[in-house]
Design an enzyme around this catalytic site. Structure first.
Site, PDB file in Angstrom:
ATOM      1  N   LYS A 111     -30.323  -8.393 -69.770  1.00 54.66           N
ATOM      2  CA  LYS A 111     -30.485  -7.084 -70.420  1.00 54.66           C
ATOM      3  C   LYS A 111     -30.680  -5.988 -69.387  1.00 54.66           C
ATOM      4  O   LYS A 111     -30.179  -4.884 -69.554  1.00 54.66           O
ATOM      5  CB  LYS A 111     -31.671  -7.104 -71.388  1.00 54.66           C
ATOM      6  CG  LYS A 111     -31.397  -7.872 -72.670  1.00 54.66           C
ATOM      7  CD  LYS A 111     -32.388  -7.470 -73.744  1.00 54.66           C
ATOM      8  CE  LYS A 111     -32.204  -8.296 -75.005  1.00 54.66           C
ATOM      9  NZ  LYS A 111     -33.239  -8.029 -76.008  1.00 54.66           N
ATOM     10  N   LYS A 193     -22.554 -15.603 -76.351  1.00 49.31           N
ATOM     11  CA  LYS A 193     -23.382 -15.870 -77.526  1.00 49.31           C
ATOM     12  C   LYS A 193     -23.095 -14.826 -78.612  1.00 49.31           C
ATOM     13  O   LYS A 193     -22.892 -13.652 -78.293  1.00 49.31           O
ATOM     14  CB  LYS A 193     -24.835 -15.764 -77.058  1.00 49.31           C
ATOM     15  CG  LYS A 193     -25.877 -16.073 -78.055  1.00 49.31           C
ATOM     16  CD  LYS A 193     -27.257 -15.786 -77.479  1.00 49.31           C
ATOM     17  CE  LYS A 193     -27.522 -14.304 -77.410  1.00 49.31           C
ATOM     18  NZ  LYS A 193     -28.915 -13.899 -77.358  1.00 49.31           N
ATOM     19  N   LYS A 196     -26.290  -9.452 -81.835  1.00 50.62           N
ATOM     20  CA  LYS A 196     -26.359  -8.201 -82.596  1.00 50.62           C
ATOM     21  C   LYS A 196     -25.880  -7.036 -81.774  1.00 50.62           C
ATOM     22  O   LYS A 196     -25.402  -6.052 -82.296  1.00 50.62           O
ATOM     23  CB  LYS A 196     -27.824  -7.886 -82.919  1.00 50.62           C
ATOM     24  CG  LYS A 196     -28.492  -8.812 -83.851  1.00 50.62           C
ATOM     25  CD  LYS A 196     -29.984  -8.511 -83.820  1.00 50.62           C
ATOM     26  CE  LYS A 196     -30.713  -9.367 -84.820  1.00 50.62           C
ATOM     27  NZ  LYS A 196     -32.159  -9.248 -84.673  1.00 50.62           N
TER      28      LYS A 196
END
Ligand code: AMP
Ligand code: TRP
Length: 328
Positions: A111, A193, A196
């Site tokens: 991230k 993966k 969202k």
């Protein structure tokens, strides 16, 4: 009775990966354990966010929990920020965590590289807040998807370290990760993966997608040039991911699915899978919309759950303060 606990970030939509990896386990465990499932709004602040969106997402994700089968008469459903002990304990655990341990967290590395110069300190200390979430409730079992394993391992290490340094205080939690379905891949890129925060909604099927959207996304899902329905995640990630999704939703094993589609192509399999998902998601979507029509009820479920959670958390924090020598 054993306690289970898990949480979802109220960001974006809830997708079929969240359901298969996490929520399906919640639904099962609420009958077998004393269950705590909540919405981690403080975790949602670790990346840039819009308050209006966060507010909307809190209710939406709460509605999704309920529509997908989490039952407030069985499980305590609550909001993290309503129980201030979470952030209190997170500070204490941050003081116990080594820089190197936090730097090794792969989710942080991923991230932080996406948000580059805007990566917050909160993103770095996120795993300590998650450890606090877990340890406050004397949690035995943490049902999660594969991507959260490292965070639960840190929570275990911190529990053991605290117990050793300041006396037996915390239960050491166990992650519960499904053998298959713990890592559902993106439909448009099966090396990544399902997430969202995907740039494109083509990568995920949301529990709020309409029938047409579901069919379209499955039709355009990436496969390979082999042409037969098979299961070999390492060499054929695209089709294997679709077979996994089908298997998790229908309860048939991958071997049974492959047998059923012998001699048939991707097109036929995708049509059946789309239908399976449409039939699974349509009632959830409808129920979710009904729940969202009466916000008062959702808010009251979260408030009641938070009051119950607070009772447990307050008790634990008293023990923690006493162990640390700050109780006068
Ligand atoms: P999050 O969306 O990050 O709040 O994740 C909520 C839960 O869903 C966590 O337990 C995750 O591990 C799980 N999860 C998220 N993405 C996936 C995925 N692609 N496959 C399986 N489980 C997932
Ligand atoms: N970090 C988890 C995720 O992104 C959410 C989470 C926060 C969580 N606190 C938790 C999961 C405690 C299990 C237990 O998916």
């Amino acid at each position: 009775m054993q306690r289970s606990l898990s949480a979802i970030q109220p960001t974006g939509v809830v997708h079929i990966g969240n359901y298969i990896g996490a929520i399906s386990q919640f639904v099962k465990l609420q009958d077998e354990t004393e269950a705590f499932y909540f919405l981690v709004d403080y975790h949602a602040m670790t990346v840039p966010f819009d308050p209006k969106e966060l507010n909307k997402n809190l209710l939406q994700v709460a509605a999704t929990y309920l529509a997908a089968g989490v039952d407030p008469t069985k499980a305590t459903i609550f909001q993290q920020s309503q129980v201030s002990e979470h952030t209190e304990l997170a500070w204490i655990l941050a003081c116990l965590t080594k820089m190197g341990e936090a730097e090794r967290m792969t989710q942080f590395k991923d991230k932080a590289s996406k948000h580059a110069e805007r990566a917050s300190v909160g993103l770095f200390t996120y795993p300590m807040l998650m450890a606090a979430d877990i340890l406050l409730y004397d949690t035995n079992i943490v049902p999660i998807g594969d991507d959260q394993k490292q965070h639960v391992e840190l929570a275990r290490d911190l529990a053991e370290r605290f117990n050793k340094m300041y006396g037996e205080t915390f239960v050491v939690p166990q992650p519960m990760i499904k053998k298959t379905g713990a890592r559902i891949m993106a439909l448009d890129d099966p090396m990544k993966k399902m997430s969202k925060s995907s740039v494109s909604p083509k990568g995920y099927i949301a529990l709020s997608d309409d029938d047409k959207t579901i069919a379209k996304k499955i039709r355009s899902a990436q496969t390979d040039s082999v042409g037969t329905v098979g299961y070999d995640p390492n060499h054929r990630p695209g089709i294997s991911n679709l077979v996994t999704i089908c298997s998790e939703i229908t309860g048939s094993s991958p071997a049974q699915i492959i047998k059923e589609f012998e001699g048939k192509g991707y097109k036929e399999f995708k049509e059946v899978l789309a239908q399976v998902l449409i039939e699974f998601i349509a009632p959830i979507r409808t129920h979710q919309a009904e729940l969202l029509a009466d916000k008062g009820e959702l808010v009251s479920i979260l408030n009641n759950g938070s009051a119950r959670a607070r009772e447990v958390a307050e008790k634990k924090m008293k023990q923690v303060r006493s162990a640390l020598g700050i109780k006068l």
